[in-house]
Scaffold this motif. Structure first.
Motif, PDB file in Angstrom:
ATOM      1  N   UNK A 147     -25.200   4.274 -10.867  1.00  0.00           N
ATOM      2  CA  UNK A 147     -24.079   5.127 -11.253  1.00  0.00           C
ATOM      3  C   UNK A 147     -22.886   4.305 -11.727  1.00  0.00           C
ATOM      4  N   UNK A 148     -22.635   3.188 -11.045  1.00  0.00           N
ATOM      5  CA  UNK A 148     -21.450   2.408 -11.436  1.00  0.00           C
ATOM      6  C   UNK A 148     -21.655   1.616 -12.728  1.00  0.00           C
ATOM      7  N   UNK A 149     -22.879   1.648 -13.296  1.00  0.00           N
ATOM      8  CA  UNK A 149     -23.083   1.060 -14.619  1.00  0.00           C
ATOM      9  C   UNK A 149     -22.631   2.006 -15.730  1.00  0.00           C
ATOM     10  N   UNK A 150     -22.662   3.293 -15.448  1.00  0.00           N
ATOM     11  CA  UNK A 150     -22.358   4.280 -16.495  1.00  0.00           C
ATOM     12  C   UNK A 150     -21.067   5.054 -16.219  1.00  0.00           C
ATOM     13  N   UNK A 151     -20.505   4.902 -15.011  1.00  0.00           N
ATOM     14  CA  UNK A 151     -19.257   5.582 -14.669  1.00  0.00           C
ATOM     15  C   UNK A 151     -18.337   4.631 -13.912  1.00  0.00           C
ATOM     16  N   UNK A 152     -17.073   5.007 -13.824  1.00  0.00           N
ATOM     17  CA  UNK A 152     -16.145   4.363 -12.894  1.00  0.00           C
ATOM     18  C   UNK A 152     -16.037   5.288 -11.685  1.00  0.00           C
ATOM     19  N   UNK A 153     -16.272   4.752 -10.505  1.00  0.00           N
ATOM     20  CA  UNK A 153     -16.295   5.557  -9.279  1.00  0.00           C
ATOM     21  C   UNK A 153     -14.964   5.409  -8.552  1.00  0.00           C
ATOM     22  N   UNK A 154     -14.312   6.538  -8.298  1.00  0.00           N
ATOM     23  CA  UNK A 154     -13.023   6.528  -7.613  1.00  0.00           C
ATOM     24  C   UNK A 154     -13.105   7.317  -6.308  1.00  0.00           C
ATOM     25  N   UNK A 155     -12.432   6.815  -5.278  1.00  0.00           N
ATOM     26  CA  UNK A 155     -12.160   7.602  -4.080  1.00  0.00           C
ATOM     27  C   UNK A 155     -10.903   8.435  -4.308  1.00  0.00           C
ATOM     28  N   UNK A 156     -10.730   9.451  -3.479  1.00  0.00           N
ATOM     29  CA  UNK A 156      -9.473  10.189  -3.460  1.00  0.00           C
ATOM     30  C   UNK A 156      -8.669   9.801  -2.232  1.00  0.00           C
ATOM     31  N   UNK A 157      -7.504  10.432  -2.061  1.00  0.00           N
ATOM     32  CA  UNK A 157      -6.657  10.145  -0.902  1.00  0.00           C
ATOM     33  C   UNK A 157      -5.688  11.299  -0.690  1.00  0.00           C
ATOM     34  N   UNK A 158      -5.087  11.324   0.518  1.00  0.00           N
ATOM     35  CA  UNK A 158      -4.153  12.385   0.897  1.00  0.00           C
ATOM     36  C   UNK A 158      -2.789  11.801   1.224  1.00  0.00           C
TER      37      UNK A 158
END
Length: 424
Positions: A237-248
């Motif tokens: 997945x990280x080859x074709x997308x940028x993976x982000x976490x969220x936060x509060x």
């Protein structure tokens, strides 16, 4: 009058048994509090089947026009007392219905339109009135129904006027239901097309014929442990997308919230149950955004809830950010966003197995980044995106129309019920 004055019959609930027995030989579908909102949305598939006695069937079956009221449940911000209407559609879909023993059915007197009473009850519920008629037993809130019925007033109005109000409000509900059915059918078409192209591998070949069925070459892929079309491969997945976490942002700082930055939580996905997301229950301010590690995501990013629960998915249709309950994917190219959505949707079971944790399971950024994606040829993906684009646009338009109609109906409801406006 009081609500108690308009009730003709009370219908007790019955949870019955999970399986057939000599004492409980009759199969029925049992409405729980958890089913009330789904029934309003004309979604009946999750209503459980139970088995009840002959006596229970004789006395507890629900009819068209009955109202089912939730007696136990709720939350700190949601009272008990939610209501649903037993429609002809519901009876046709499930045939024989009862309500659970945490609910109760009522049948109103003949001079009352049961749909009018349903809408009036909704109006009262939205005012928060039923918070005043709750008690707690072992942490579960229970509605003191008799007290509520004796205390809550309802104006006696002619049946003709009731029918006019029902016609006005139900026209919204009918249009919303129709739109929901159209979107459901469009989604079924999209899933069928995905299955045909990317599961059965019968996407159009160079001659416009189905690839695999026409003898298209299949090769073994060691990473996926399966045969795939020649030229396709497997990518992380990280080859074709940028993976982000969220936060509060900190909830103790009030000025972190109420701004113009759209901020999504898993609750927004579970409550809307829609393919696209462009607004949430709560926005955050620029200060709130700057105070935490959430990230603004572009249009056509894919949101996936990564805990409590794992696997709620949506495609963004505006710039927004999320809380920490998500893993978010920003495609590095714009032509496979919808493909990625359906690929993840069809592999949710495998993704759920990545979850770890004792209190609740969560999928880590590292694990989902390494998850393998079957990646077709760019030409095939562009063909798919071109076809799915028209379906997506239609679904998005209908989704927005449903939200507009729902807002109009909900604003009209109290005006009709308190006499500020009249029909005609």
């Amino acid at each position: 009058m009081k609500l108690a004055d308009i009730v003709d019959v009370f219908i007790a609930g019955d949870w019955g048994n999970e399986s057939l027995s000599n004492d409980t030989p009759n199969a029925v579908f049992c409405i729980r509090g958890a089913d009330i909102m789904s029934i309003r949305d004309h979604k009946y598939t999750d209503i459980p089947k139970r088995y009840i006695s002959k006596r229970a069937k004789e006395t507890k079956l629900l009819k068209v026009g009955d109202l089912v009221i939730e007696k136990s449940g709720g939350s700190p911000i949601q009272s008990t007392g939610r209501i649903t209407y037993i429609s002809e559609d519901l009876i046709q879909a499930k045939k024989e219905l009862v309500c659970s023993n945490f609910s109760i059915g009522i049948r109103v007197k003949s001079r009352w339109n049961p749909l009018y009473v349903y809408y009036y009850w909704q109006y009262i519920y939205n005012l928060g009135v039923f918070f005043n008629f709750e008690s707690k037993t072992s942490g579960i809130k229970n509605l003191q129904l008799d007290s509520a019925l004796e205390a809550i007033a309802i104006e006696e109005i002619p049946l003709e006027v009731q029918n006019q109000i029902v016609a006005a409000l139900s026209s919204y509900d009918h249009k919303i239901a129709l739109n929901r059915a159209i979107n459901h059918n469009l989604e079924a078409m999209a899933k069928q097309l995905y299955d045909h192209w990317f599961v059965q591998f019968d996407f159009p070949n160079q001659d416009g014929k189905p690839y695999k069925s026409s003898g298209g070459k299949m090769v073994w892929n060691e990473k996926l442990k399966r045969e795939i079309p020649e030229g396709w491969n497997a990518k992380r997945i990280d080859e074709i997308t940028i993976v982000y976490n969220g936060a509060t942002p900190s909830t103790t700082e009030e000025d972190n919230y109420g701004g113009d930055i759209i901020w999504i939580t898993p609750k927004d996905l579970s409550s809307q149950q829609q393919k696209f997301i462009y607004q949430g229950e709560r926005n955050i301010s620029q200060k709130g955004y700057d105070s935490c590690s959430t990230h603004i995501l572009p249009i056509n990013s894919i949101l996936m809830s990564s805990r409590a629960p794992i696997g709620l998915l949506a495609i963004t249709k505006t710039e927004l950010c999320t809380n920490q309950g998500f893993k978010n994917f920003v495609p590095k190219e714009d032509y496979f966003s919808t493909y990625l959505y359906y690929y993840l949707l069809s592999h949710i079971r495998q993704i759920e197995q990545l979850g770890t944790g004792t209190t609740f399971k969560e999928v880590s950024r590292e694990d989902i980044s390494a998850f393998l994606i079957l990646f077709p040829l760019e030409e095939t993906l562009r063909q798919w995106e071109k076809i799915i684009y028209s379906i997506d646009n239609k679904q998005l338009s209908i989704q927005k129309q449903m939200e507009t109609l729902t807002k109009q109906r909900d604003e009209l409801l109290p005006l009709l019920m308190n006499g500020q406006v009249t029909v005609g």
